[in-house]
Design a protein around this motif. Sequence first.
Motif, PDB file in Angstrom:
ATOM      1  N   ILE A 114      12.835 -32.825 -27.075  1.00  0.00           N
ATOM      2  CA  ILE A 114      13.547 -33.388 -28.216  1.00  0.00           C
ATOM      3  C   ILE A 114      14.725 -34.224 -27.739  1.00  0.00           C
ATOM      4  O   ILE A 114      15.134 -34.150 -26.583  1.00  0.00           O
ATOM      5  N   ILE A 115      15.262 -35.017 -28.646  1.00  0.00           N
ATOM      6  CA  ILE A 115      16.505 -35.748 -28.402  1.00  0.00           C
ATOM      7  C   ILE A 115      17.594 -35.107 -29.247  1.00  0.00           C
ATOM      8  O   ILE A 115      17.474 -35.036 -30.475  1.00  0.00           O
ATOM      9  N   ASP A 116      18.631 -34.584 -28.584  1.00  0.00           N
ATOM     10  CA  ASP A 116      19.798 -34.057 -29.287  1.00  0.00           C
ATOM     11  C   ASP A 116      20.691 -35.241 -29.622  1.00  0.00           C
ATOM     12  O   ASP A 116      21.423 -35.748 -28.775  1.00  0.00           O
ATOM     13  N   LEU A 117      20.618 -35.711 -30.866  1.00  0.00           N
ATOM     14  CA  LEU A 117      21.329 -36.932 -31.243  1.00  0.00           C
ATOM     15  C   LEU A 117      22.841 -36.763 -31.206  1.00  0.00           C
ATOM     16  O   LEU A 117      23.568 -37.706 -30.884  1.00  0.00           O
ATOM     17  N   ASP A 118      23.324 -35.571 -31.533  1.00  0.00           N
ATOM     18  CA  ASP A 118      24.774 -35.341 -31.538  1.00  0.00           C
ATOM     19  C   ASP A 118      25.346 -35.378 -30.126  1.00  0.00           C
ATOM     20  O   ASP A 118      26.382 -36.000 -29.881  1.00  0.00           O
ATOM     21  N   ALA A 119      24.666 -34.700 -29.193  1.00  0.00           N
ATOM     22  CA  ALA A 119      25.160 -34.654 -27.807  1.00  0.00           C
ATOM     23  C   ALA A 119      24.666 -35.844 -26.986  1.00  0.00           C
ATOM     24  O   ALA A 119      25.110 -36.057 -25.876  1.00  0.00           O
ATOM     25  N   ARG A 120      23.718 -36.605 -27.555  1.00  0.00           N
ATOM     26  CA  ARG A 120      23.095 -37.742 -26.853  1.00  0.00           C
ATOM     27  C   ARG A 120      22.440 -37.263 -25.559  1.00  0.00           C
ATOM     28  O   ARG A 120      22.662 -37.793 -24.478  1.00  0.00           O
ATOM     29  N   ASP A 121      21.600 -36.211 -25.705  1.00  0.00           N
ATOM     30  CA  ASP A 121      20.916 -35.594 -24.569  1.00  0.00           C
ATOM     31  C   ASP A 121      19.415 -35.585 -24.811  1.00  0.00           C
ATOM     32  O   ASP A 121      18.950 -35.446 -25.948  1.00  0.00           O
ATOM     33  N   LEU A 122      18.652 -35.687 -23.723  1.00  0.00           N
ATOM     34  CA  LEU A 122      17.217 -35.447 -23.730  1.00  0.00           C
ATOM     35  C   LEU A 122      17.025 -33.996 -23.314  1.00  0.00           C
ATOM     36  O   LEU A 122      17.436 -33.603 -22.220  1.00  0.00           O
ATOM     37  N   VAL A 123      16.414 -33.158 -24.162  1.00  0.00           N
ATOM     38  CA  VAL A 123      16.382 -31.705 -23.955  1.00  0.00           C
ATOM     39  C   VAL A 123      14.942 -31.228 -23.777  1.00  0.00           C
ATOM     40  O   VAL A 123      14.083 -31.469 -24.636  1.00  0.00           O
ATOM     41  N   ASP A 124      14.685 -30.535 -22.650  1.00  0.00           N
ATOM     42  CA  ASP A 124      13.403 -29.871 -22.402  1.00  0.00           C
ATOM     43  C   ASP A 124      13.534 -28.433 -22.893  1.00  0.00           C
ATOM     44  O   ASP A 124      14.269 -27.634 -22.318  1.00  0.00           O
ATOM     45  N   LEU A 125      12.852 -28.080 -23.974  1.00  0.00           N
ATOM     46  CA  LEU A 125      12.986 -26.761 -24.584  1.00  0.00           C
ATOM     47  C   LEU A 125      12.407 -25.661 -23.711  1.00  0.00           C
ATOM     48  O   LEU A 125      12.773 -24.492 -23.850  1.00  0.00           O
ATOM     49  N   ARG A 126      11.492 -26.007 -22.801  1.00  0.00           N
ATOM     50  CA  ARG A 126      10.895 -24.990 -21.931  1.00  0.00           C
ATOM     51  C   ARG A 126      11.864 -24.551 -20.855  1.00  0.00           C
ATOM     52  O   ARG A 126      11.959 -23.376 -20.517  1.00  0.00           O
ATOM     53  N   THR A 127      12.591 -25.490 -20.288  1.00  0.00           N
ATOM     54  CA  THR A 127      13.502 -25.185 -19.176  1.00  0.00           C
ATOM     55  C   THR A 127      14.959 -25.235 -19.582  1.00  0.00           C
ATOM     56  O   THR A 127      15.827 -24.885 -18.783  1.00  0.00           O
ATOM     57  N   THR A 128      15.252 -25.672 -20.812  1.00  0.00           N
ATOM     58  CA  THR A 128      16.610 -25.912 -21.333  1.00  0.00           C
ATOM     59  C   THR A 128      17.351 -26.969 -20.526  1.00  0.00           C
ATOM     60  O   THR A 128      18.568 -27.098 -20.659  1.00  0.00           O
TER      61      THR A 128
END
Length: 452
Positions: free
Chosen positions: A8-22
């Motif tokens: 997912i893209i965390d729009l607030d933090a402007r991060d690309l997030v891998d939910l499997r590895t965090t």
Amino acid sequence: MKITEFLIIDLDARDLVDLRTTERHALSLAELEVLKCLVSHVGDVVSKEQLNTAGWPGRVVAPSSLTQCMSSLRKKLVAQTDIELKNIPRYGYSLCIVDEHDIATDETKAETVSTAVQPQTEEGHVAFKSKRLNINLASRIVWSTLVVLAGIIITLHFSGGLKKAVNYIALLAKPQIAAITTQNFEFNHTSSLVSKVFLDSQSTDTSQQATSADELIANWFNYEDVLAASSEKQLFTYDNGQYESIALCNDFGSTCSDRQPLNLVRTADAPVTPLDIQWLADTKLRMEQVTYNKILLDKFETENSGVVEDVYRADVYYYSDTKNVVRADVRLSMIFDSDNRGKLVAAACITDDMLREISIRYQFSGDFKLKQSLIDGKVVKTFLVDVDERSFTSPQQVSKESATIYREIRKNVLQNEQMVIRQVYQDDDSGVWMLPLWGETMVWAHREQVSL
């Protein structure tokens, strides 16, 4: 914003997030908008013009800007085996997402077909049996190897070594300094020198350096009295895509004689903000009347007399389109146990001109290993720090401007058990560092040596 089931893209933090590895990857504003544009047109070809409009609205940028943006996105998506960012020559790019269920189905079908075909002749039958024996032998070898590896991993896990090994490998995998380009330019009628630092993931296209030095100071005014024309100046700069930092020694001979070098940070993607250097000098003078940040010299315990402690101190200022500047009062202290090992303490206190009180403070310490390399004629020292202690004072309220560094510290410092700190210049009285503040920030610090 969802890309796949686990990305997912965390729009607030402007991060690309891998939910499997965090695992999180920070995105520049241009990277964020380009990726959002590609995600909204998954499987389609998006033209370069459309991507340029999304990433740099209202701006004319060089073709290399989009190329570099795509290169950076590919590096951040490299662990996503079900995603491919394709280049469509002379037109644009396409974000393709592969359905893992379809892959598994295709593999099952292929296996069914291969096992259904049986050799009909005796020679074929013998060859088939021989092949099966080879496969069985290979399987036993693989399983034996896996069992041994599992035993090693279990041993490392219970001894605590596995976590250290994984963290150390991740540390080594971080981008390294790839180049330091140097350019002469005239500043306040004085011959000056600017050195620009690039990491592995960045373009080092020297054709774009011709105007970069002038652009660095194009927004400065009222600096004639503050930055005197009689002394030579040297600058180190770094642009991490989100923040641009400048470290300036105002009096440079064979070494930096400036006891208070000027360290500035601004948001790279924002419009260039005019900066009144005389106003900044007056603001600095007022804010620096109070020093909140003190590392006790007895932090290090040693039985050996004559041990020398290196202490570096600097003030770093973040500015934007408001009159509220954010000050980071930075200290770095270390002793060497040998030529390439020792102990380090780093601390920063962050205040701003509106609150005029301590809003944020963090500190970390631990043992370090030193690696040295020669890049473009400059000695680069990389300190790999195993963090064993950390502290963080969370503010009760944060201004809009100080929130920029608050997010960076929460994201890049407090969650890491290993830190990378680099030094790109040192003399008897000063050192230029890349420190974890607004991302990695270029800082020219005054140096003192203390005998313990």
